[in-house]
Design an enzyme around this catalytic site. Sequence first.
Site, PDB file in Angstrom:
ATOM      1  N   PRO A  83       0.826  -1.198  -0.065  1.00 23.98           N
ATOM      2  CG  PRO A  83      -0.706  -1.648   1.799  1.00 23.98           C
ATOM      3  CD  PRO A  83       0.733  -1.916   1.169  1.00 23.98           C
ATOM      4  N   PRO A  84       0.656   2.282  -0.928  1.00 26.64           N
ATOM      5  CG  PRO A  84      -0.156   3.409  -2.858  1.00 26.64           C
ATOM      6  CD  PRO A  84      -0.433   2.193  -2.146  1.00 26.64           C
ATOM      7  CB  CYS A  85       3.110   4.984   3.239  1.00 28.86           C
ATOM      8  SG  CYS A  85       2.844   4.572   5.247  1.00 28.86           S
ATOM      9  CD  GLN A  86      -3.952   7.251   1.562  1.00 23.70           C
ATOM     10  OE1 GLN A  86      -4.312   7.249   2.754  1.00 23.70           O
ATOM     11  NE2 GLN A  86      -4.545   7.535   0.254  1.00 23.70           N
ATOM     12  CG  ASN A 129       4.539   0.669   3.350  1.00 25.14           C
ATOM     13  OD1 ASN A 129       4.866   1.919   3.456  1.00 25.14           O
ATOM     14  ND2 ASN A 129       3.048   0.497   3.197  1.00 25.14           N
TER      15      ASN A 129
END
Length: 426
Positions: A83-86, A129
């Site tokens: 997941p792209p880490c927001q 990640n």
Amino acid sequence: MAARRLTAISLYTGVGGLDFGFEAAGFATAAAVELDAVSCRTVRLNRPKWGLLEGDIHDISSEAILAKAGLRAGEPDVLIGGPPCQPFSKSSYWVNGDALRLDDPRADTLTAYLRVLRDTRPKAFLLENVYGLVYKGKDEGLRHLLEGIEQINREVGTRYTVTWKMLNAAHYGVPQIRERVFLIGSREGIPFQFPAPTHCAKEEISLLDAREPYRTAWDAIGDLPRMPNEPSLAVGGKWGDLLPTIPEGQNYLWHTNRGGGSQLFGWRTRYWSFLLKLAKDQPSWTIQAQPGSAIGPFHWCNRKLSIAEMCRLQTFPDGLEFECGRTDAQKMLGNAVPSLLAEVLAREIRRQLLGDKGNLGTLKLIPPVRRPIPEPERLKPLPAKYRQHIGDHADHPGEGRFSARKKAQRDPVASELPLLSASGAD
């Protein structure tokens, strides 16, 4: 007897770096979720049998993912994704102490992964990640994940346990320095043991050491054309013509008061990847997703890397096709997980968490050792247009990351930033 084919659900699939590795370890991607249109087009071109769902994961239900995979909850063997880490400041509904709500429409990308984990209940999962996830004092994302998994166990009666560790791909045969954090868990509570590194610097190997020397950039791309007929590989901009004056494995620091070239820059006044060049006898530096005109790594022939070369350095399977420009291809490739590292972890998941004791044979995606390695390229003299920049340039003030960078020049896989002391992998 052929190894059993296992099923994977893939989230944030991108171009398929994780999936290619799991494929090499005997998994079939039954469903894949990806938002980026270029990545989806590339996946369809190369792996049309993957069950691809194009769209925002927040708009795709877990039921739709299971239906695409042809599976019911509890049947998938593994859930994988990066997941792209927001920024977690946007997720104030849990940072401020509110209960974690996996179905909240404001959910971030990590929460969406947890929602699918809860609803599909795979036998195992892998989450990848950036290593910033576990920086000291900035581990909100990691805590968010661990608390979410505990909540899943309470809600649906699973026993997911999590082991996490930061890995450098070069330690496992990937011809590229790339550090990422991996969380791996078992639905039955089986503890996962990360595999020991199999590769290291030649000078670190002792008589009783089973490790091999790092795979090198030459191992990965030495058989590819030296100068492809691709105009897009030329390095332009103000500093492009300076590349031929920098030795292999060096960057702009060569042209400072502590290097061996001309004093064109102050020490540590530019990004590390500025004018960074590959060395044939070392792993590649990390492939960047969105580099500037002078940001490497560059080929030792003083040009940008071709798409085929980036695929090799990422240990993707040969033969992939790209119907897009080089910029889009580099974005996809630079954001991907090296497939060989995924293959190594997928084989361990099969063995440790899925009870598969069969012999999977040798790794499929590891590059061959290519010998001999040619001598470094000869340097060219400093172009006249740069002589006006020669002077007494001030160093960057303070220590900053100098100590780590100095170490990185001796050991190209040295970590630079402080991580949490516990890896969860002991």
